[in-house]
Design an enzyme around this catalytic site. Structure first.
Site, PDB file in Angstrom:
ATOM      1  CE1 TYR A   1      -3.997   1.763  -0.239  1.00  0.00           C
ATOM      2  CE2 TYR A   1      -3.493   2.677   1.929  1.00  0.00           C
ATOM      3  CZ  TYR A   1      -4.260   2.664   0.777  1.00  0.00           C
ATOM      4  OH  TYR A   1      -5.302   3.536   0.643  1.00  0.00           O
TER       5      TYR A   1
ATOM      6  CE  LYS B   1     -21.490 -20.421 -13.995  1.00  0.00           C
ATOM      7  NZ  LYS B   1     -22.489 -21.310 -14.589  1.00  0.00           N
TER       8      LYS B   1
ATOM      9  CD  GLU C   1     -24.236 -18.241 -14.490  1.00  0.00           C
ATOM     10  OE1 GLU C   1     -24.731 -19.373 -14.388  1.00  0.00           O
ATOM     11  OE2 GLU C   1     -23.208 -18.015 -15.133  1.00  0.00           O
ATOM     12  CG  ASP C   2     -28.642 -17.858 -13.446  1.00  0.00           C
ATOM     13  OD1 ASP C   2     -28.543 -18.663 -14.386  1.00  0.00           O
ATOM     14  OD2 ASP C   2     -28.408 -18.168 -12.268  1.00  0.00           O
TER      15      ASP C   2
ATOM     16  CG  ASP D   1     -27.326 -19.078 -17.925  1.00  0.00           C
ATOM     17  OD1 ASP D   1     -26.999 -20.061 -17.252  1.00  0.00           O
ATOM     18  OD2 ASP D   1     -27.570 -17.971 -17.425  1.00  0.00           O
TER      19      ASP D   1
ATOM     20  CB  ALA E   1     -30.424 -18.095 -22.982  1.00  0.00           C
TER      21      ALA E   1
ATOM     22  CG  ASN F   1     -30.375 -27.408 -13.116  1.00  0.00           C
ATOM     23  OD1 ASN F   1     -30.215 -28.533 -12.665  1.00  0.00           O
ATOM     24  ND2 ASN F   1     -29.491 -26.806 -13.881  1.00  0.00           N
TER      25      ASN F   1
ATOM     26  CG  ASN G   1     -23.455 -24.362 -18.078  1.00  0.00           C
ATOM     27  OD1 ASN G   1     -23.936 -25.281 -18.727  1.00  0.00           O
ATOM     28  ND2 ASN G   1     -23.988 -23.161 -18.051  1.00  0.00           N
TER      29      ASN G   1
END
Length: 444
Positions: A48, A103, A145-146, A171, A206, A305, A336
């Site tokens: 730092y 994930k 995602e999603d 997806d 998708a 799912n 996936n």
């Protein structure tokens, strides 16, 4: 001894029961830890202020040095708006966070990739796009995602067009690649040819749209493809597809189903060699009598799912030779998680500017080839997540393809890419094991 249907149903309930208990116990799945040595407090002058100012000045002069002086080269964002989470639908960004954390955990443990879960409180695709663009200086890649369709297609296309780092929608591209890997293996088992097979798609979201695209790129004849959505078979001239929001479906109607077949969802099963199902959670979404109308040596991918559209044992009773689902507690998990950690590992290691269909196809071929080395059969299409030696192999194939396509800023041989991936994945897994051994991650 084989389990009875009742025993398999009871087994299928166990993960959900354990998930509630363990998520509460650990308060999530991810944390951040330093990656540099901290010998004593005086080291903060290096990491730092005042020492950190010098790397900052160097990056200002040469922005590419951010990959040398920071973790950007190994960091990605996992971004969602919570509008299409698993099979649960629009549950919101907070409710989607456990999935995004999961994930990130898989990215780290299976691919050695540092991933950060980001859940955005907006359903506006343009605001979503703007936010992700503004995040890109901190990350080496973006995993979408999603996200509900059709906006997921628009978001991906716009971000891939404008971002300087690789962006993909798991997806879409991830699901497509693992589906292709399963198909490659199924074709090896049945002896069928990819350009001859008749392929059905139950659902036009998708996952299936991306799978259609990548399968066609890999050699499936679009004239042999039949697709259905909730209203029935998609065909050119179907009046409801004139709406602008259905431009993806309209395009697919123009390149598939040349005979203009119409009818209900059961039509995609008639004479099909393989059907990919990505619809709503089952069971009983797919009927046994539909499966019975498929071709000999048929393959069924029932991947909703958390519960597949039809129980795999029922599909086999109806005549399917090969059945795959998205669940890890059944044979042939088409998930996936067997693709995305390795794809990003290979992408980041060569600092590729994009993730292309060709890179995904290379990943799928390698995944199938790895399974073939172990021994393909009806209940083993692709490796399982515990066969971690596969991930460096897939990562290397992705990196090599990126180099071949002129998308990489770093050039390495395949063997070098395997070594790099193996080391980064080993460190991630050994770190977790060490923390568990020392009691810093408590056992239950």
């Amino acid at each position: 001894m084989d389990l009875t249907n009742e025993e398999m149903l009871e087994k299928a309930k166990k993960p959900a029961e354990e998930a509630i208990k363990l998520h509460r116990f650990y308060h999530g799945k991810m944390q951040t830890v330093p990656k540099c040595c901290i010998r004593d407090i005086s080291d903060f002058a290096i990491w730092y202020t005042p020492g950190v100012a010098e790397p900052c000045r160097q990056i200002q002069k040469n922005p590419d040095l951010v990959y040398e002086f920071t973790n950007k080269a190994n960091a990605i964002a996992v971004v969602t708006d919570g509008t299409r989470v698993l099979g649960l639908g629009d549950i919101g960004p907070e409710a989607g966070l456990p999935v995004m954390e999961g994930k990130c955990m898989l990215f780290k443990y299976l691919g050695g990739v540092d991933a950060v879960a980001i859940c955005l409180d907006t359903k506006d695709p343009d605001k979503f796009i703007e936010t992700v663009k503004n995040l890109t200086p901190a990350f080496g890649g973006i995993n979408l995602e999603d996200i509900a369709q059709p906006k997921c297609f628009y978001i991906l296309d716009e971000l891939r067009k404008d971002c300087k780092i690789p962006v993909w929608h798991d997806d879409q591209q991830g699901t497509a690649a693992v589906n292709l890997a399963g198909l490659y293996s199924g074709l090896k088992i049945t002896g069928k040819k990819i350009d001859d097979i008749k392929v059905g798609f139950l659902g036009c979201g998708a996952a299936n749209v991306a799978t259609i695209r990548i399968l066609i790129s890999a050699g499936v004849n679009p004239k042999n493809v039949l697709i259905t959505d909730s209203k029935g078979v998609i065909y050119s001239g179907r009046s409801d597809l004139d709406d602008v929001k259905y431009d993806v479906k309209r395009h697919l109607a123009q390149i598939t189903n040349p005979d203009g077949i119409s009818g209900g969802q059961e039509k995609v099963f008639e004479g099909a060699d393989v059907v990919f199902c990505y619809t709503k959670p089952g069971p009983d979404v797919v009927k046994k009598e539909w499966v019975a109308k498929m071709a000999n040596d048929a393959m069924l991918f029932a991947c909703a799912n958390p519960v597949p559209e039809i129980w795999p044992w029922e599909a086999k009773e109806a005549g399917a030779r090969i059945v795959a689902t998205g669940r890890s507690d059944f044979p042939n998990q088409i998930n996936n998680s067997l693709i995305f950690p390795a794809v990003f590992r290979g992408t980041l290691d060569v600092r590729a500017s994009a993730i292309t269909d060709e890179m995904c196809i290379a990943a799928a071929k390698t995944l199938s080839d790895c399974a073939e080395k172990i021994g393909l059969h009806e209940d083993y299409l692709i490796p399982t997540m515990d066969e971690t030696w596969v991930y460096p192999q897939v990562a290397a194939s992705v990196g090599v393809k990126a180099i071949e396509q002129g998308l990489a800023k770093i050039t390495m041989s395949r063997d070098e890419l395997i070594q790099v991936a193996e080391e980064k994945i080993r460190i991630a897994q050994e770190t977790t094991k060490m923390l568990m051994k020392e009691g810093l991650i408590k056992s239950v």
